[in-house]
Write an enzyme that holds these catalytic residues in place. Structure first.
Site, PDB file in Angstrom:
ATOM      1  N   CYS A   9      36.487  35.021  37.356  1.00  0.00           N
ATOM      2  CA  CYS A   9      37.518  34.536  36.421  1.00  0.00           C
ATOM      3  C   CYS A   9      36.975  33.963  35.126  1.00  0.00           C
ATOM      4  O   CYS A   9      37.354  34.392  34.042  1.00  0.00           O
ATOM      5  CB  CYS A   9      38.329  33.422  37.071  1.00  0.00           C
ATOM      6  SG  CYS A   9      39.145  33.895  38.571  1.00  0.00           S
ATOM      7  N   LYS A  40      47.282  30.428  33.666  1.00  0.00           N
ATOM      8  CA  LYS A  40      45.908  29.962  33.896  1.00  0.00           C
ATOM      9  C   LYS A  40      45.040  29.931  32.648  1.00  0.00           C
ATOM     10  O   LYS A  40      45.075  30.842  31.844  1.00  0.00           O
ATOM     11  CB  LYS A  40      45.271  30.884  34.936  1.00  0.00           C
ATOM     12  CG  LYS A  40      43.797  30.634  35.190  1.00  0.00           C
ATOM     13  CD  LYS A  40      43.396  31.298  36.481  1.00  0.00           C
ATOM     14  CE  LYS A  40      41.899  31.394  36.638  1.00  0.00           C
ATOM     15  NZ  LYS A  40      41.528  31.803  38.000  1.00  0.00           N
ATOM     16  N   HIS A  81      41.301  28.007  32.774  1.00  0.00           N
ATOM     17  CA  HIS A  81      40.003  28.113  33.457  1.00  0.00           C
ATOM     18  C   HIS A  81      38.809  28.294  32.522  1.00  0.00           C
ATOM     19  O   HIS A  81      37.838  28.961  32.868  1.00  0.00           O
ATOM     20  CB  HIS A  81      40.038  29.245  34.506  1.00  0.00           C
ATOM     21  CG  HIS A  81      39.112  28.971  35.666  1.00  0.00           C
ATOM     22  ND1 HIS A  81      38.851  29.899  36.655  1.00  0.00           N
ATOM     23  CD2 HIS A  81      38.372  27.864  35.972  1.00  0.00           C
ATOM     24  CE1 HIS A  81      37.995  29.376  37.524  1.00  0.00           C
ATOM     25  NE2 HIS A  81      37.694  28.146  37.124  1.00  0.00           N
ATOM     26  N   HIS A 123      46.093  35.618  43.211  1.00  0.00           N
ATOM     27  CA  HIS A 123      44.999  34.745  43.664  1.00  0.00           C
ATOM     28  C   HIS A 123      45.477  33.907  44.853  1.00  0.00           C
ATOM     29  O   HIS A 123      46.649  33.542  44.922  1.00  0.00           O
ATOM     30  CB  HIS A 123      44.601  33.813  42.524  1.00  0.00           C
ATOM     31  CG  HIS A 123      43.271  33.126  42.699  1.00  0.00           C
ATOM     32  ND1 HIS A 123      43.063  32.129  43.627  1.00  0.00           N
ATOM     33  CD2 HIS A 123      42.091  33.288  42.059  1.00  0.00           C
ATOM     34  CE1 HIS A 123      41.802  31.713  43.537  1.00  0.00           C
ATOM     35  NE2 HIS A 123      41.190  32.406  42.588  1.00  0.00           N
ATOM     36  N   ASN A 127      39.411  40.565  37.256  1.00  0.00           N
ATOM     37  CA  ASN A 127      38.238  41.085  37.984  1.00  0.00           C
ATOM     38  C   ASN A 127      38.749  41.734  39.263  1.00  0.00           C
ATOM     39  O   ASN A 127      39.963  41.748  39.508  1.00  0.00           O
ATOM     40  CB  ASN A 127      37.209  39.978  38.287  1.00  0.00           C
ATOM     41  CG  ASN A 127      37.812  38.711  38.847  1.00  0.00           C
ATOM     42  OD1 ASN A 127      37.843  37.682  38.176  1.00  0.00           O
ATOM     43  ND2 ASN A 127      38.329  38.781  40.064  1.00  0.00           N
TER      44      ASN A 127
END
Ligand SMILES: *[C@@H]1O[C@H](CO)[C@@H](O)[C@H](O)[C@H]1NC(C)=O
Ligand SMILES: *[C@@H]1O[C@H](CO)[C@@H](O)[C@H](O)[C@H]1NC(C)=O
Ligand SMILES: *[C@@H]1O[C@H](CO)[C@@H](O)[C@H](O)[C@H]1NC(C)=O
Ligand SMILES: *[C@@H]1O[C@H](CO)[C@@H](O)[C@H](O)[C@H]1NC(C)=O
Ligand SMILES: *[C@@H]1O[C@H](CO)[C@@H](O)[C@H](O)[C@H]1NC(C)=O
Ligand SMILES: *[C@@H]1O[C@H](CO)[C@@H](O)[C@H](O)[C@H]1NC(C)=O
Ligand SMILES: *[C@@H]1O[C@H](CO)[C@@H](O)[C@H](O)[C@H]1NC(C)=O
Length: 607
Positions: A98, A152, A154, A247, A311
């Protein structure tokens, strides 16, 4: 609100005061004022000519978990309709995790060139995307776009300066860390004794407004509202809808989906996989609703819509969801194609070959220069992006740009992976080889009941109908496209690759499944030695990894059970065990700093 304004002012001060020289400070202020004025003028003059850019990003979705690749285990009709109407990105490569993947997307650079190459930012670690890197959001914002991140981030949160609205996003509605619970938006960090922390904000303010709702729907609703309310005459829209799905959530309840979604997949016996199917299916509906909203506002014609995963999917191991990267080797957090090849599709009326499979190797870092070109933005050469501008290749459907992709050099995990043209070198591996196998499979017996009328299901979606309308009903052979998007792999065993013993070399064109190691055949060939030299050159120039060890002061128990920018909170003082100071608005803590800047400005900078 007023509080919010003050915070942004302070940030500008902060950035421009980082240089201690008074003259430079004055210059910086003037440049800031001028460039702001120019950007405003620019935005108003050119907004209409620029495309809206909508990027929908899945988190950890497997290569074979979209049905346009041929799987019938569970269908993704909206994503498939987008894929068949647009261009299937057959060879889109991303980093294997990620944080590096999002860093590459937003900077256009290889993670080794920003220090983001090793692993991910764990919530308790005080680091982020280096503050001197320019993000795609900054560039689009400077060029008149309204930039929004939903979901998200991150890329760092230990300091407020690391967070999205400080990194070029006009707007953020979502979470800052690695993942959260789909319903209560908390993250319980594994292996630590921190309290469970809530992580969800509307811009800088903590938001509990949607606790209890399913996060995929919350983010979708936010995207729909944003599109509904966006003033497209004033500014083009740059939207990164960065989903949590599919996820895993926290380890105590990793798989979460609404009951009615789950009920559709009762035929899937494996419980984890059944939940996973429901999580992906809800994500698929999100794609449908976003495209519906664009159609309703009549913005589709001027939009570029991209769907991708950050990914590969984790079939096994940490945060495993039984995602399938079939028929590829490996998975998330591995150097193999299953970790780095994303199932993706893009649509725009600009494309000459809508309804095609594009085999040009394409790197996630290419998106910045490519989309900038689409928006008529010229990037300053000082940006030094690694990505290529492949807009015209994409627009006209050329597949002949021979290129290299440095997938990663991770000296900590001791592996690298690099591709040039059809050749891929892998040396070393992650997790001692635990993810080196062919971990995904395709179910032959459990079949989505809708698969019997697959084409009809696709044509029945609103996505198909809207895009057909814009494309003026151009015919598509869905069956043929679906066949073309399948990967063929040899059944024959080849020479095995043992990446911890010696380097491996694959011909990805004929062997996308990395079954046949050709290293011994070509190790002395000049093309191979050139590749090797190139990798060494990259390794020499690599930035040291930016990772930092955990800092227990992050513990949400000190901040009313919120994950927050704890380094700023600590600096602001009065933080003690049990007396959290995090509040909905963090202005009070920063008042002294704001005052300091204000006084400094008055007394020094302008004299
Ligand atoms: C950011 O700073 C680091 C460390 O000083 C440096 O190596 C890197 O080149 C800088 N990056 C940019 C884009 O200026
Ligand atoms: C974990 O935290 C709890 C609550 O603060 C405390 O009672 C317990 O002793 C801690 N355990 C460890 C192993 O630190
Ligand atoms: C949208 O922006 C344009 C240009 O700035 C402005 O003239 C118009 O009034 C705005 N429309 C709405 C509904 O706010
Ligand atoms: C297509 O949509 C119509 C109307 O929503 C529905 O009645 C029909 O069952 C759908 N057909 C398929 C094959 O999904
Ligand atoms: C669509 O493609 C399939 C597979 O290539 C082929 O068998 C079929 O005849 C095509 N259908 C049409 C309408 O062209
Ligand atoms: C390639 O991998 C081997 C085995 O892991 C290792 O000894 C060697 O240093 C690696 N080579 C490079 C250039 O990283
Ligand atoms: C390549 O060179 C090595 C060492 O010089 C040698 O042992 C090997 O046989 C050569 N391989 C080929 C395919 O020529």
């Amino acid at each position: 609100m007023s509080c919010h304004k003050r915070l942004s002012t302070e940030t500008n001060n902060n950035k421009n005061n980082s240089n201690n020289n008074r003259v430079n400070n004055k210059k910086a202020w003037l440049i800031l004022l001028l460039s702001t004025a120019l950007a405003v003028a620019n935005g108003q003059a050119e907004a209409n000519g620029k495309p809206h850019i909508i990027i929908i990003m899945a988190d950890d979705m497997g290569f074979d978990d979209v049905s346009f690749r041929g799987s019938n285990h569970f269908l993704t009709p909206n994503i498939d309709a987008l894929a068949y109407s647009g261009v299937i990105l057959n060879n889109l490569y991303t980093p294997a995790m990620c944080t590096p993947s999002r860093a590459a997307l937003l900077t256009g650079k290889y993670p080794i060139n920003t220090g983001m190459q090793h692993y991910v930012i764990v919530n308790d670690q005080p680091w982020g995307l280096p503050l001197n890197e320019t993000t795609m959001a900054q560039i689009f914002k400077q060029n008149g776009y309204y930039t929004s991140l939903l979901g998200k981030w991150h890329l760092g949160m230990s300091r407020r300066n690391f967070t999205p609205t400080e990194r070029g996003f006009d707007h953020h509605f979502g979470y800052l860390g690695a993942y959260v619970d789909y319903y209560d938006q908390t993250l319980m960090q594994n292996g630590k004794n921190y309290s469970r922390g809530h992580d969800f904000r509307s811009n800088l303010q903590v938001s509990h407004e949607h606790v209890g709702e399913y996060l995929t729907d919350v983010l979708t609703e936010a995207a729909v509202q944003l599109i509904d309310q966006h003033n497209a005459t004033a500014k083009p829209l740059f939207l990164l809808l960065s989903h949590l799905a599919p996820h895993a959530a926290n380890d105590d309840q990793p798989m979460q989906a609404p009951a009615e979604e789950l009920a559709q997949f009762a035929y899937i016996k494996d419980e984890t996989r059944r939940y996973y199917a429901a999580m992906v299916s809800r994500l698929d509906k999100s794609v449908g609703r976003v495209i519906d909203a664009l159609a309703r506002r009549q913005l589709l014609q001027q939009s570029i819509v991209l769907f991708l995963s950050d990914n590969g999917g984790p079939t096994e191991g940490m945060h495993a969801t039984k995602a399938s990267n079939y028929p590829l080797r490996g998975q998330k957090n591995s150097p193999w194609e299953g970790g780095i090849r994303s199932s993706a599709a893009i649509w725009s009326t600009e494309f000459e070959k809508l309804g095609s499979v594009w085999r040009q190797p394409f790197y996630i870092g290419d998106l910045l220069p490519t989309l900038a070109e689409a928006a008529g933005i010229s990037l300053p050469p000082t940006l030094k992006v690694d990505g290529l501008n492949l807009w015209s290749a994409l627009k006209y459907g050329y597949e002949s740009v021979e290129r290299e992709i440095l997938h990663n050099i991770d000296e900590t995990d001791a592996y690298f992976a690099y591709t040039k043209g059809k050749w891929k070198v892998v040396n070393g591996t992650t997790v001692e080889g635990a993810y080196d196998g062919w971990l995904g499979s395709r179910h032959a017996t459990e079949i989505d009941p809708r698969a019997a009328s697959y084409e009809q299901v696709i044509r029945n979606t609103s996505v198909w109908q809207h895009l057909q309308e814009v494309n003026r009903g151009a015919e598509r052979n869905i069956t043929a496209l679906r066949q073309q998007a399948q990967l063929g792999c040899s059944e024959l065993p080849g020479t095995p690759c043992l990446p911890l013993k010696a380097p491996c070399l694959f011909d990805i064109d004929v062997d996308p499944c990395e079954l046949n190691n050709l290293y011994e055949d070509h190790r002395n060939a000049s093309f191979f030695l050139d590749m090797w030299d190139r990798i060494e050159q990259f390794a020499k120039q690599a930035h040291p990894p930016a990772n930092k060890p955990a800092d227990p002061k992050c513990d949400p128990r000190y901040y009313k059970n919120e994950w927050t920018w704890w380094e700023d909170e600590q600096q602001a003082g009065d933080v003690g065990v049990g007396t959290g100071t995090a509040s909905k608005c963090l202005c009070v803590n920063n008042l002294p700093f704001i005052l300091f800047i204000f006084l400094a400005t008055l007394t020094g900078l302008w004299l």
